[in-house]
Design an enzyme around this catalytic site. Structure first.
Site, short mmCIF file in Angstrom:
data_model
loop_
_atom_site.label_atom_id
_atom_site.label_comp_id
_atom_site.label_asym_id
_atom_site.label_seq_id
_atom_site.Cartn_x
_atom_site.Cartn_y
_atom_site.Cartn_z
N HIS A 176 0.83 -1.21 0.00
CA HIS A 176 0.00 0.00 0.00
C HIS A 176 0.86 1.26 0.00
O HIS A 176 0.69 2.15 -0.84
CB HIS A 176 -0.91 -0.03 1.23
N GLU A 177 1.78 1.34 0.94
CA GLU A 177 2.60 2.55 1.04
C GLU A 177 3.51 2.70 -0.18
O GLU A 177 3.78 3.82 -0.62
CB GLU A 177 3.43 2.53 2.33
N HIS A 194 3.31 6.78 -6.93
CA HIS A 194 2.56 7.95 -7.41
C HIS A 194 3.46 9.18 -7.42
O HIS A 194 3.38 10.02 -8.33
CB HIS A 194 1.36 8.16 -6.48
#
Length: 692
Positions: free
Chosen positions: A481-482, A488
C-alpha cells in the site's frame, strides 16, 4: 562538509546528521524571511505587469525553499521525536502556519492573481498551465481571499490555532502510547501466543534491561506489532482485557487527554468554514474532491452501510454462537474471530508468516513494480551517522534500520527519483504507516529534469535474534500500500511541481496505494516473493487455497468498521459545531447507532487517538470516507489487470502513464476514465468482498 543552515541545504542526499534541533529556529526563520520577501515582491508588482508567468508561476517558486525545509522538520518530528526537537518544532509552528495562512489573504497579491487570470490569453497556455491557473484562483478563493480584512484576520488566527492544537493532539497520542508497558516473567500467562510474538517480546524486554536468556521476561507495549498478537492469540482473557483496557485509554486520561482537543478542533474548523461562507467544514474541504460535497460523501457511506448491515449483524451473531453462551466482550473479538477462522477454514494466519520474510517481500514488490511499470529499483549503500563526516560520499539515513533506494526508468535509464524506507517501530517514531515526500523534482525539458525524493515508513514486526523479520499478510499488504503511494510520487511527470505526484484529491489519492494490495492475493505474484524463510519454498497449494477461502471472512464486519470511521468523521464535521458537544462518547453513540457491534462492555471510541482526523489541520478530516471510495476505484481498476493478465506490462504502463504520471494535471474522474475507458463500477468493491 558542514553547512551554516543545514535545513536550507538543497542537496539531493540530505545530511541528516547535520539536522539538529538547534538549527530549526534560525534556518526556518531565514526561510520565512526569504519567502516573505518574494511574496512581497509579487504583491508589489505594477498591476499591469502581472502575468501568468511572473505571478502564477512565481508563486510556485516563492515558498518552495521554506516548504522543503519545514518538510524536513516535520519528518524528523515523525521519526526521531525528542523533547528538544518537539520544543523547536512547536516554537516555529505558529510562525510557519501564520505565513502560509496569509498568502491567500494578501489583498495586493490577490489583485495580481486576478489580473493575471483576467488578462492571460488562455489559448497560449498548455493544459497543465491552465489547470494551475484554475487551481491557484480557487485556492485563494477557498482560503478567504475575498473576505473583508477583519474576517481575514480571524481566518489566519484560526489556522494558527488549528496547527498548534492538532500538533498537540498528535504528541499526546505518541506520549500516551509510549507511557504504557507490561513486563511478564511467567511464560504460562502467555499461552496461545505464537513463537514470533514471544521472541519479539523477550528481545524487547532484554533491550529494556528486563530478564535474561536463562530467566526471560516479556515486554508488551501498545505498538501494533506487540499489541495485536496479544489480542488475537493470548488465551488469558485477563491479559487480553488488561492490554485492551490500556489501549482503549490512549489519549483519554491525564495530561494526554485529547477529548477536549477533539471538540476544540471541531469548533475551530466549523468557525473557519462559516467565515469562508460554507455551512460546515465538510462542504469546505470536499468541493474539489470527487465526492463534491459532504452530503454526497455521507450518502456514499450510508448507502454502503445499508448494503452490508445485515451481513454485519450476521458476522457478529455467528461469532457469538461460535463463542458460546458467554456474551462477547471487546477483548474477545480478535481472539474468538481467529479461533472461528481456524475452525471454519482450518486456516491460521500465523501459518503464512514464515513465507513473508521482509527481505523477500521487498525484493518481490520491487520485481513486480519493475515488470509492471517499466522501472528499475536499486538499493544504494547508505549509513547512519551521529555527527557529520568531513566527506559525504555515501547517502545518509536517520536511523540504522533505514534503507535508501534509487529508481530509474528502465527504457531510458533516467533517474526518476529516490526514496527512504523505514519499516520498524521505535519509541521516537509515531505509529502507523505512511508515505511522504521531501523533494518534488522538476519535469519539463531535458535540462529541467530532476529526480523526486520520497519516503515510506511503517511499524512492522521487527527482526528477532538476528533472524529475518517475518511479516503477517496484513503487514505485507501495508508495505504494498505505502509503496503504491510512493510510486505515485516517483512516477509523476507533471511539469508543475504543485500538481505532481500525490497532490491530488484525497478521495483519489488512495487508488494507487490500494490497488497494489491486490497483488498480495494472486498466486502468480505471490510466488515471486512469498517464499519460506528457511526453505525458499512457495506457499503450499492447500495453504494458499485456505487463504483465499478465508479472504472474505467477516468482510462485512471489516467493511462496517471502516464505514463507522467515515460516518463518525463526516457527521462530526457536518452536524456538530464542536462546542455544542457536551459528552463526546454520548454524541458518538448517537452517530454510530447501527455501525458498531453490541458487546457486553461498551468499547470507547477511537476519536481521541484518531490522528488521521485530528492530527493535522485538515488531513483526512471530513475525508476518511476516501478509503472506501478509493476501494471502489481500485477494485474496479484491478479488474482490468485481471482481464489482461495481472503481470501484463502494457496494462501496467497504461496505469503508470494515465494515473501515476498525471498527478493533479487533470480531474481524477477523467484520469480514471482514460485508464478504464468508462466510469467506475460502484458494485466492484462489494463484489470483491463477497457481499453481493
Amino acid at each position: 562538509m558542514s553547512t551554516e543552515h543545514p535545513f536550507l541545504d538543497t542537496s539531493f542526499h540530505i545530511r541528516w546528521s547535520e539536522l539538529k534541533p538547534q538549527h530549526i529556529e534560525p534556518d526556518i526563520q531565514q526561510a520565512l524571511e526569504a519567502a516573505q520577501q518574494e511574496i512581497d515582491r509579487l504583491a508589489g508588482l505594477p498591476l499591469e505587469d502581472a502575468t501568468f508567468q511572473n505571478v502564477i508561476i512565481g508563486l510556485e517558486h516563492a515558498t518552495r525553499a521554506l516548504s522543503e525545509a519545514w518538510g524536513k522538520v516535520g519528518h524528523l518530528d515523525s521519526v526521531l521525536n525528542s523533547p528538544e526537537l518537539r520544543e523547536a518544532y512547536n516554537g516555529m509552528l505558529p510562525k510557519v502556519s501564520n505565513f502560509f495562512s496569509h498568502i491567500s489573504l494578501n489583498s495586493d497579491l490577490w489583485k495580481r492573481v486576478r489580473y493575471a487570470r483576467d488578462n492571460t490569453d488562455t489559448a497560449l497556455l498548455s493544459p497543465v498551465e491552465m489547470r494551475l491557473l484554475e487551481e491557484t484562483v480557487i485556492d485563494f478563493q477557498e482560503q478567504g481571499a475575498d473576505l473583508p480584512n477583519d474576517e481575514k484576520k480571524k481566518v489566519a488566527a484560526i489556522n494558527q490555532q488549528l496547527a498548534a492544537t492538532t500538533q498537540k493532539f498528535s504528541e499526546n497520542v505518541l506520549d500516551a502510547t509510549n507511557a504504557w508497558e507490561k513486563i511478564i516473567t511467567d511464560a504460562a500467562l502467555l499461552s496461545g501466543l505464537p513463537r514470533s510474538a514471544l521472541e519479539a517480546a523477550q528481545q524487547d524486554a532484554e533491550n529494556k534491561g528486563h530478564g535474561t536468556a536463562s530467566e526471560p521476561a516479556y515486554r508488551f507495549t501498545l505498538q501494533a506489532p506487540s499489541y495485536m498478537p496479544v489480542m488475537q492469540y493470548a488465551d488469558s482473557e485477563e491479559l487480553r482485557k488488561e492490554v485492551w483496557g490500556a489501549f482503549s485509554k490512549v489519549a483519554r486520561e491525564g495530561e494526554t487527554n485529547n477529548i477536549p482537543l477533539v471538540t476544540e478542533i471541531l469548533s475551530l474548523r466549523q468557525q473557519k468554514a462559516r467565515l469562508l461562507g460554507k455551512e460546515n467544514f465538510a462542504e469546505l474541504v470536499l468541493a474539489r474532491r470527487m465526492a463534491k460535497s459532504g452530503e454526497s460523501a455521507l450518502n456514499f457511506v450510508e448507502n454502503l452501510h445499508s448494503r452490508v448491515a445485515d451481513a454485519f449483524r450476521n458476522d457478529y451473531a455467528d461469532l457469538q454462537v461460535f463463542r458460546g453462551p458467554t456474551p462477547l466482550e471487546p477483548w474477545d473479538i480478535s481472539y474468538w474471530s481467529e479461533k472461528q477462522r481456524r475452525a471454519q477454514y482450518a486456516f491460521d494466519k500465523e501459518e503464512l508468516r514464515p513465507y513473508f520474510p521482509m527481505n523477500k517481500v521487498i525484493y518481490g514488490l520491487f520485481s513486480l513494480a519493475e515488470d509492471l511499470f517499466g522501472i528499475a529499483i536499486k538499493e544504494v549503500e547508505s549509513e547512519c551517522r551521529e555527527e557529520p563526516a568531513s566527506e559525504n560520499t555515501t547517502p545518509e539515513v536517520w536511523d540504522k534500520d533505514v534503507q535508501f533506494y534509487s529508481v530509474q526508468d528502465k527504457a531510458s535509464g533516467r533517474h526518476l527519483g529516490s526514496f527512504y524506507a523505514d519499516w520498524y517501530p521505535r519509541e521516537s517514531k509515531r505509529g502507523g504507516a505512511w508515505m511522504n515526500y521531501l523533494y518534488t523534482g522538476e519535469r519539463g525539458t531535458e535540462n529541467q529534469d530532476t529526480p523526486h525524493l520520497g519516503l515510506i515508513c511503517g511499524n512492522m514486526t521487527p527482526s528477532v535474534a538476528g533472524r529475518p523479520a517475518c511479516l503477517t499478510h496484513n503487514e505485507v499488504e501495508t508495505v504494498f500500500h505505502e509503496f503504491g503511494h510512493l510510486l505515485h510520487h516517483i512516477c509523476g511527470e507533471v511539469t508543475v511541481p504543485s500538481l505532481n505526484g500525490v497532490n491530488v484529491a484525497w478521495d483519489f489519492v488512495e487508488l494507487p496505494s490500494q490497488i497494489m494490495e491486490n497483488w498480495c492475493w494472486e498466486r502468480e505474484s505471490l510466488d515471486r516473493f512469498a517464499r519460506h524463510v528457511d526453505t525458499d519454498e512457495p506457499i503450499p497449494d492447500d495453504l494458499f487455497e485456505k487463504m483465499l477461502k478465508a479472504r472474505n471472512f467477516q468482510s462485512a464486519a471489516i467493511t462496517m468498521r471502516q464505514l463507522s470511521f467515515g460516518k463518525m468523521d463526516l457527521d462530526l464535521h457536518i452536524k456538530y459545531q464542536g462546542d455544542d458537544i457536551e459528552d463526546l462518547d454520548a454524541t458518538l453513540d448517537s452517530i454510530l447507532d447501527g455501525y458498531t457491534p453490541q458487546l457486553a462492555t461498551k468499547s470507547p471510541y477511537i476519536a481521541p487517538r484518531f490522528t488521521h482526523i485530528f492530527g493535522s489541520s485538515v488531513g483526512y478530516a471530513a475525508g476518511y470516507y476516501s478509503y472506501k471510495w478509493a476501494e471502489v476505484l481500485d477494485a474496479d481498476a484491478f479488474s482490468k489487470f485481471k482481464e489482461d493478465g495481472i503481470l501484463n506490462q502494457q496494462t501496467g504502463l497504461d496505469f503508470r502513464n494515465k494515473i501515476l504520471a498525471k498527478g493533479n494535471s487533470e480531474a481524477p474522474e477523467k484520469l480514471f476514465y482514460d485508464f478504464m475507458g468508462r466510469d467506475p463500477d460502484p458494485e466492484a468493491l462489494l463484489t470483491r468482498a463477497g457481499l453481493v
